[in-house]
Design a protein around this motif. Structure first.
Motif, mmCIF file in Angstrom:
data_model
loop_
_atom_site.group_PDB
_atom_site.id
_atom_site.type_symbol
_atom_site.label_atom_id
_atom_site.label_comp_id
_atom_site.label_asym_id
_atom_site.label_seq_id
_atom_site.Cartn_x
_atom_site.Cartn_y
_atom_site.Cartn_z
ATOM 1 N N GLU A 70 60.510 8.659 -24.501
ATOM 2 C CA GLU A 70 61.112 7.491 -23.855
ATOM 3 C C GLU A 70 62.203 6.866 -24.706
ATOM 4 N N LEU A 71 61.925 6.651 -25.977
ATOM 5 C CA LEU A 71 62.874 5.986 -26.866
ATOM 6 C C LEU A 71 62.909 6.694 -28.214
ATOM 7 N N LEU A 72 64.096 6.855 -28.765
ATOM 8 C CA LEU A 72 64.282 7.400 -30.111
ATOM 9 C C LEU A 72 65.459 6.664 -30.724
ATOM 10 N N TRP A 73 65.226 6.054 -31.880
ATOM 11 C CA TRP A 73 66.274 5.273 -32.528
ATOM 12 C C TRP A 73 66.132 5.384 -34.033
ATOM 13 N N VAL A 74 67.278 5.432 -34.738
ATOM 14 C CA VAL A 74 67.311 5.414 -36.198
ATOM 15 C C VAL A 74 68.363 4.397 -36.623
ATOM 16 N N ARG A 75 68.018 3.578 -37.599
ATOM 17 C CA ARG A 75 68.909 2.549 -38.128
ATOM 18 C C ARG A 75 70.216 3.175 -38.628
ATOM 19 N N ASP A 76 71.317 2.489 -38.420
ATOM 20 C CA ASP A 76 72.639 3.014 -38.771
ATOM 21 C C ASP A 76 72.707 3.598 -40.181
ATOM 22 N N ASP A 77 72.203 2.882 -41.175
ATOM 23 C CA ASP A 77 72.332 3.344 -42.563
ATOM 24 C C ASP A 77 71.404 4.510 -42.908
ATOM 25 N N SER A 78 70.591 4.925 -41.952
ATOM 26 C CA SER A 78 69.662 6.043 -42.196
ATOM 27 C C SER A 78 69.964 7.243 -41.311
ATOM 28 N N ARG A 79 71.013 7.191 -40.514
ATOM 29 C CA ARG A 79 71.279 8.263 -39.553
ATOM 30 C C ARG A 79 71.738 9.558 -40.205
ATOM 31 N N ARG A 80 72.286 9.526 -41.350
ATOM 32 C CA ARG A 80 72.720 10.750 -42.030
ATOM 33 C C ARG A 80 71.672 11.268 -42.999
ATOM 34 N N GLY A 81 70.516 10.635 -43.039
ATOM 35 C CA GLY A 81 69.475 11.022 -43.986
ATOM 36 C C GLY A 81 68.440 11.973 -43.427
ATOM 37 N N GLY A 82 68.642 12.449 -42.204
ATOM 38 C CA GLY A 82 67.707 13.401 -41.624
ATOM 39 C C GLY A 82 66.492 12.780 -40.965
ATOM 40 N N TRP A 83 66.462 11.448 -40.876
ATOM 41 C CA TRP A 83 65.286 10.799 -40.295
ATOM 42 C C TRP A 83 65.122 11.100 -38.817
ATOM 43 N N GLY A 84 66.208 11.187 -38.084
ATOM 44 C CA GLY A 84 66.097 11.518 -36.661
ATOM 45 C C GLY A 84 65.414 12.861 -36.455
ATOM 46 N N SER A 85 65.809 13.849 -37.246
ATOM 47 C CA SER A 85 65.206 15.184 -37.151
ATOM 48 C C SER A 85 63.731 15.150 -37.525
ATOM 49 N N ARG A 86 63.399 14.434 -38.595
ATOM 50 C CA ARG A 86 61.997 14.354 -39.015
ATOM 51 C C ARG A 86 61.141 13.655 -37.967
ATOM 52 N N ILE A 87 61.680 12.601 -37.384
ATOM 53 C CA ILE A 87 60.947 11.872 -36.342
ATOM 54 C C ILE A 87 60.730 12.779 -35.136
ATOM 55 N N LEU A 88 61.777 13.481 -34.713
ATOM 56 C CA LEU A 88 61.670 14.366 -33.558
ATOM 57 C C LEU A 88 60.679 15.497 -33.819
ATOM 58 N N ARG A 89 60.727 16.107 -34.988
ATOM 59 C CA ARG A 89 59.772 17.174 -35.320
ATOM 60 C C ARG A 89 58.335 16.652 -35.349
ATOM 61 N N ALA A 90 58.143 15.447 -35.876
ATOM 62 C CA ALA A 90 56.801 14.861 -35.895
ATOM 63 C C ALA A 90 56.295 14.624 -34.473
ATOM 64 N N ALA A 91 57.180 14.175 -33.590
ATOM 65 C CA ALA A 91 56.785 13.959 -32.191
ATOM 66 C C ALA A 91 56.433 15.278 -31.519
ATOM 67 N N GLU A 92 57.216 16.313 -31.763
ATOM 68 C CA GLU A 92 56.912 17.631 -31.184
ATOM 69 C C GLU A 92 55.577 18.153 -31.699
ATOM 70 N N ALA A 93 55.289 17.924 -32.972
ATOM 71 C CA ALA A 93 54.000 18.349 -33.538
ATOM 72 C C ALA A 93 52.848 17.585 -32.885
ATOM 73 N N GLU A 94 53.033 16.300 -32.662
ATOM 74 C CA GLU A 94 51.982 15.511 -32.003
ATOM 75 C C GLU A 94 51.813 15.962 -30.557
ATOM 76 N N ALA A 95 52.915 16.272 -29.890
ATOM 77 C CA ALA A 95 52.823 16.771 -28.511
ATOM 78 C C ALA A 95 52.030 18.076 -28.468
ATOM 79 N N ARG A 96 52.309 18.982 -29.388
ATOM 80 C CA ARG A 96 51.546 20.232 -29.452
ATOM 81 C C ARG A 96 50.065 19.950 -29.699
ATOM 82 N N ARG A 97 49.784 19.026 -30.622
ATOM 83 C CA ARG A 97 48.396 18.671 -30.933
ATOM 84 C C ARG A 97 47.679 18.168 -29.681
ATOM 85 N N ARG A 98 48.423 17.524 -28.798
ATOM 86 C CA ARG A 98 47.858 17.002 -27.550
ATOM 87 C C ARG A 98 47.857 18.052 -26.438
#
Length: 146
Positions: A70-98
């Motif tokens: 539904e929602l995915l957001w990363v703070r401006d100063d953290s967008r180049r730090g790979g946090w979006g990718s890590r968050i998305l991968r964590a969500a995909e892992a949780e989806a698989r777990r479910r």
């Protein structure tokens, strides 16, 4: 605005109504489960914080083997730090777990459809008419073999 008809129900239009949202969600969950045999598995979130506060996060739901972001957001100063990718991968892992084997998400053209595509999501359609000449891009990813 309220329209009263002495002969029956009252129709009311107004600001957002959290109680109504909750009730509609419950009613639709019951209807969907009866129609499909798949019960709602519920919502989940992924959150990243630091000493300054929220770095980013994601909210999603799972139902019948499908994860809907539904929602995915990363703070401006953290967008180049790979946090979006890590968050998305964590969500995909949780989806698989479910028990999910697929994920759906949408992103306005001025947001992050390219980010999603770089993570294996494929465009399945667009809703036109977003302000500024933009579109809402609908994306899908299979989690099998991913």
């Amino acid at each position: 605005m309220t329209t009263d008809d002495d002969a029956g129900p009252t129709l009311t239009t107004g600001d957002g109504d959290t109680e109504l949202d909750k009730r509609l969600g419950e009613e639709l969950d019951a209807f969907n489960a009866a129609a499909t045999g798949a019960a709602d598995q519920g919502a989940f979130s992924v959150k990243v914080s630091d000493e300054a506060g929220l770095v980013g996060g994601l909210s999603a739901w799972t139902w019948g083997g499908l994860c809907g972001i539904e929602l995915l957001w990363v703070r401006d100063d953290s967008r180049r730090g790979g946090w979006g990718s890590r968050i998305l991968r964590a969500a995909e892992a949780e989806a698989r777990r479910r028990g999910c084997d697929r994920v759906a998400v949408s992103s306005f053209t001025f947001q992050a459809p390219g980010f999603c595509e770089r993570h294996g999501y494929a465009e399945t359609g667009r809703t036109l008419g977003i302000p500024g000449g933009h579109a809402d891009v609908h994306l899908f990813k299979s989690l099998t073999g991913a």
